[in-house]
Design a protein around this motif. Structure first.
Motif, PDB file in Angstrom:
ATOM      1  N   PHE A 124      11.526  -1.590   3.079  1.00  0.00           N
ATOM      2  CA  PHE A 124      10.345  -2.403   2.798  1.00  0.00           C
ATOM      3  C   PHE A 124       9.058  -1.772   3.317  1.00  0.00           C
ATOM      4  N   ASP A 125       9.133  -1.088   4.491  1.00  0.00           N
ATOM      5  CA  ASP A 125       7.914  -0.496   5.055  1.00  0.00           C
ATOM      6  C   ASP A 125       7.671   0.926   4.570  1.00  0.00           C
ATOM      7  N   LEU A 126       8.506   1.408   3.646  1.00  0.00           N
ATOM      8  CA  LEU A 126       8.350   2.714   2.983  1.00  0.00           C
ATOM      9  C   LEU A 126       8.659   3.900   3.881  1.00  0.00           C
ATOM     10  N   LEU A 127       9.187   3.688   5.072  1.00  0.00           N
ATOM     11  CA  LEU A 127       9.378   4.772   6.028  1.00  0.00           C
ATOM     12  C   LEU A 127      10.784   5.383   6.001  1.00  0.00           C
ATOM     13  N   ASN A 128      11.788   4.613   5.601  1.00  0.00           N
ATOM     14  CA  ASN A 128      13.175   5.091   5.596  1.00  0.00           C
ATOM     15  C   ASN A 128      13.574   5.700   6.936  1.00  0.00           C
ATOM     16  N   ASP A 129      13.201   5.021   8.013  1.00  0.00           N
ATOM     17  CA  ASP A 129      13.443   5.571   9.343  1.00  0.00           C
ATOM     18  C   ASP A 129      14.420   4.741  10.154  1.00  0.00           C
ATOM     19  N   SER A 130      15.027   3.724   9.548  1.00  0.00           N
ATOM     20  CA  SER A 130      16.005   2.893  10.236  1.00  0.00           C
ATOM     21  C   SER A 130      17.099   2.511   9.259  1.00  0.00           C
ATOM     22  N   SER A 131      18.343   2.744   9.631  1.00  0.00           N
ATOM     23  CA  SER A 131      19.455   2.460   8.732  1.00  0.00           C
ATOM     24  C   SER A 131      19.663   0.973   8.501  1.00  0.00           C
ATOM     25  N   SER A 132      19.142   0.137   9.412  1.00  0.00           N
ATOM     26  CA  SER A 132      19.338  -1.308   9.290  1.00  0.00           C
ATOM     27  C   SER A 132      18.096  -2.047   8.820  1.00  0.00           C
ATOM     28  N   SER A 162       3.482  -5.485 -11.833  1.00  0.00           N
ATOM     29  CA  SER A 162       3.531  -4.223 -11.084  1.00  0.00           C
ATOM     30  C   SER A 162       3.039  -4.367  -9.658  1.00  0.00           C
ATOM     31  N   ASN A 163       2.292  -5.420  -9.360  1.00  0.00           N
ATOM     32  CA  ASN A 163       1.768  -5.589  -7.992  1.00  0.00           C
ATOM     33  C   ASN A 163       2.638  -6.523  -7.155  1.00  0.00           C
ATOM     34  N   TRP A 164       3.856  -6.777  -7.609  1.00  0.00           N
ATOM     35  CA  TRP A 164       4.760  -7.705  -6.922  1.00  0.00           C
ATOM     36  C   TRP A 164       5.946  -6.935  -6.338  1.00  0.00           C
ATOM     37  N   ARG A 165       5.994  -6.874  -5.010  1.00  0.00           N
ATOM     38  CA  ARG A 165       7.115  -6.195  -4.312  1.00  0.00           C
ATOM     39  C   ARG A 165       7.408  -6.992  -3.043  1.00  0.00           C
ATOM     40  N   SER A 166       8.092  -8.101  -3.174  1.00  0.00           N
ATOM     41  CA  SER A 166       8.202  -9.037  -2.056  1.00  0.00           C
ATOM     42  C   SER A 166       9.608  -9.501  -1.732  1.00  0.00           C
ATOM     43  N   ILE A 167      10.614  -9.113  -2.501  1.00  0.00           N
ATOM     44  CA  ILE A 167      11.987  -9.505  -2.169  1.00  0.00           C
ATOM     45  C   ILE A 167      12.527  -8.518  -1.141  1.00  0.00           C
ATOM     46  N   ILE A 168      12.820  -9.008   0.055  1.00  0.00           N
ATOM     47  CA  ILE A 168      13.388  -8.135   1.081  1.00  0.00           C
ATOM     48  C   ILE A 168      14.737  -8.681   1.514  1.00  0.00           C
ATOM     49  N   VAL A 169      15.685  -7.785   1.685  1.00  0.00           N
ATOM     50  CA  VAL A 169      17.052  -8.166   2.027  1.00  0.00           C
ATOM     51  C   VAL A 169      17.606  -7.187   3.059  1.00  0.00           C
ATOM     52  N   ARG A 170      18.545  -7.665   3.838  1.00  0.00           N
ATOM     53  CA  ARG A 170      19.273  -6.758   4.721  1.00  0.00           C
ATOM     54  C   ARG A 170      20.225  -5.908   3.875  1.00  0.00           C
ATOM     55  N   PRO A 171      20.534  -4.689   4.298  1.00  0.00           N
ATOM     56  CA  PRO A 171      21.384  -3.824   3.472  1.00  0.00           C
ATOM     57  C   PRO A 171      22.804  -4.339   3.285  1.00  0.00           C
ATOM     58  N   THR A 172      23.217  -5.343   4.077  1.00  0.00           N
ATOM     59  CA  THR A 172      24.543  -5.926   3.915  1.00  0.00           C
ATOM     60  C   THR A 172      24.526  -7.225   3.111  1.00  0.00           C
ATOM     61  N   ASN A 173      23.329  -7.725   2.761  1.00  0.00           N
ATOM     62  CA  ASN A 173      23.228  -8.988   2.039  1.00  0.00           C
ATOM     63  C   ASN A 173      23.666  -8.839   0.583  1.00  0.00           C
ATOM     64  N   GLN A 174      24.207  -9.929   0.034  1.00  0.00           N
ATOM     65  CA  GLN A 174      24.618  -9.974  -1.365  1.00  0.00           C
ATOM     66  C   GLN A 174      24.006 -11.210  -2.009  1.00  0.00           C
ATOM     67  N   PHE A 175      23.421 -11.029  -3.183  1.00  0.00           N
ATOM     68  CA  PHE A 175      22.802 -12.142  -3.892  1.00  0.00           C
ATOM     69  C   PHE A 175      23.178 -12.088  -5.359  1.00  0.00           C
ATOM     70  N   ARG A 176      23.321 -13.262  -5.970  1.00  0.00           N
ATOM     71  CA  ARG A 176      23.803 -13.330  -7.340  1.00  0.00           C
ATOM     72  C   ARG A 176      22.767 -12.919  -8.365  1.00  0.00           C
ATOM     73  N   ASP A 177      21.528 -12.679  -7.935  1.00  0.00           N
ATOM     74  CA  ASP A 177      20.500 -12.244  -8.876  1.00  0.00           C
ATOM     75  C   ASP A 177      19.944 -10.866  -8.534  1.00  0.00           C
ATOM     76  N   ILE A 178      20.668 -10.091  -7.721  1.00  0.00           N
ATOM     77  CA  ILE A 178      20.239  -8.720  -7.397  1.00  0.00           C
ATOM     78  C   ILE A 178      21.327  -7.734  -7.811  1.00  0.00           C
ATOM     79  N   GLY A 179      20.931  -6.746  -8.602  1.00  0.00           N
ATOM     80  CA  GLY A 179      21.810  -5.660  -9.001  1.00  0.00           C
ATOM     81  C   GLY A 179      21.136  -4.326  -8.728  1.00  0.00           C
ATOM     82  N   PHE A 180      21.479  -3.304  -9.503  1.00  0.00           N
ATOM     83  CA  PHE A 180      20.875  -1.983  -9.281  1.00  0.00           C
ATOM     84  C   PHE A 180      21.105  -1.093 -10.484  1.00  0.00           C
ATOM     85  N   ARG A 181      20.333  -0.007 -10.533  1.00  0.00           N
ATOM     86  CA  ARG A 181      20.569   1.068 -11.478  1.00  0.00           C
ATOM     87  C   ARG A 181      20.577   2.381 -10.713  1.00  0.00           C
TER      88      ARG A 181
END
Length: 286
Positions: free
Chosen positions: A211-219, A238-257
């Motif tokens: 979320f903070d764009l740093l990629n400096d913490s695995s958690s 394009s100006n909306w970037r507000s969904i934040i989740v823990r890397p272990t979280n699972q949600f029924r409306d989040i997927g990936f490509r």
């Protein structure tokens, strides 16, 4: 996969993050979201044990955590003879796919270490798209060298789902109504200028970038964006970037490509075919 050219394109200063979308290299990004069928095949072939919802083979794979998405990507790399993108502590019989635990950061002693991105190994051919890679594929038009407000190649509000079963739409999101589940990954409306399907609506998608764009913490918290079938139009902006989740979280409306670089070899294309990939290209409070 769709190829994103125009390396070194100008950044957008109207979106989120700001600036966004400038990528200094060519890369490829999946035309479609990863489907349940693709996860099922990876689980069967690789014994990954990735979790997901069960709606149908061509539905986007959801209730899969960021760590599990990274695990899927690692399997793509390992099964095609490439370096894993993400560093997991090895477990007995794990073969480097990782478990649903947080990744580790690549260090200077690791081959493929990139000081600008401690998450991704620079030798990997498959990876989750970064914030800028995802943004460019969704909003940038390489022909006009302009950015659009929506992943439909337009600044106009897209048409969403107006009634249950609505079959005429620009993107799958709540307009006057919503479907009970996301659409199949190939039936998600208007493509982006780069030819990607469903970067706006259907399901939110994980970025590789935290979320903070740093990629400096695995958690640290990860970001998912693009909107979903249950949400209104705002998350498609394009100006909306507000969904934040823990890397272990699972949600029924989040997927990936999945994205890749460089051009896949014949071995990689075979790996994609085995998965059925079509080649062409504050969650805390929710």
């Amino acid at each position: 996969f769709d190829t994103n050219g125009d390396p070194g394109n100008v950044a957008d200063t109207t979106g989120a993050p700001n600036p966004a979308g400038s990528v200094p290299y060519s890369y490829r990004i999946g035309k479609y979201e990863i489907s349940e069928q693709m996860i099922d095949k990876a689980n069967a072939l690789g014994g990954l044990g990735i979790t997901k919802d069960v709606r149908g083979p061509d539905k986007p794979a959801t209730s899969t955590s960021w760590n599990e998405a990274a695990r899927f990507v690692n399997w793509l790399n390992i099964s095609s003879g490439s370096t894993p993108a993400y560093k997991f502590a090895l477990q007995p019989g794990d073969f480097g796919y990782g478990v649903n635990a947080n990744i580790e950061l690549w260090t200077i002693s690791d081959p493929g270490y990139n000081p600008n991105n401690l998450y991704r190994n620079s030798f990997a051919k498959y990876f989750l798209p970064s914030a800028h890679e995802w943004y460019k594929a969704a909003y940038y038009d390489p022909t006009s060298t302009a950015y659009y407000d929506f992943p439909t190649g337009s600044d106009n509000l897209p048409d969403g789902i107006d009634s249950i079963g609505d079959s005429t739409f620009d993107a799958v999101f709540f307009d006057d109504d919503f479907n009970e589940e996301p659409n199949n990954i190939t039936d998600v409306g208007v493509l982006s200028p780069y030819g990607t399907a469903g970067q706006g609506g259907n399901v939110f998608e994980f970025e590789e970038t935290d979320f903070d764009l740093l990629n400096d913490s695995s958690s640290s918290f990860r970001t998912a964006r693009g909107g979903g079938w249950l949400d209104m139009v705002d998350p498609l902006f394009s100006n909306w970037r507000s969904i934040i989740v823990r890397p272990t979280n699972q949600f029924r409306d989040i997927g990936f490509r999945v994205a890749s670089i460089p051009e896949p070899s014949s071995v990689l294309l075979a790996a994609c075919a085995s998965l059925g990939l079509l080649i062409r290209r504050k969650r805390l409070s929710r």
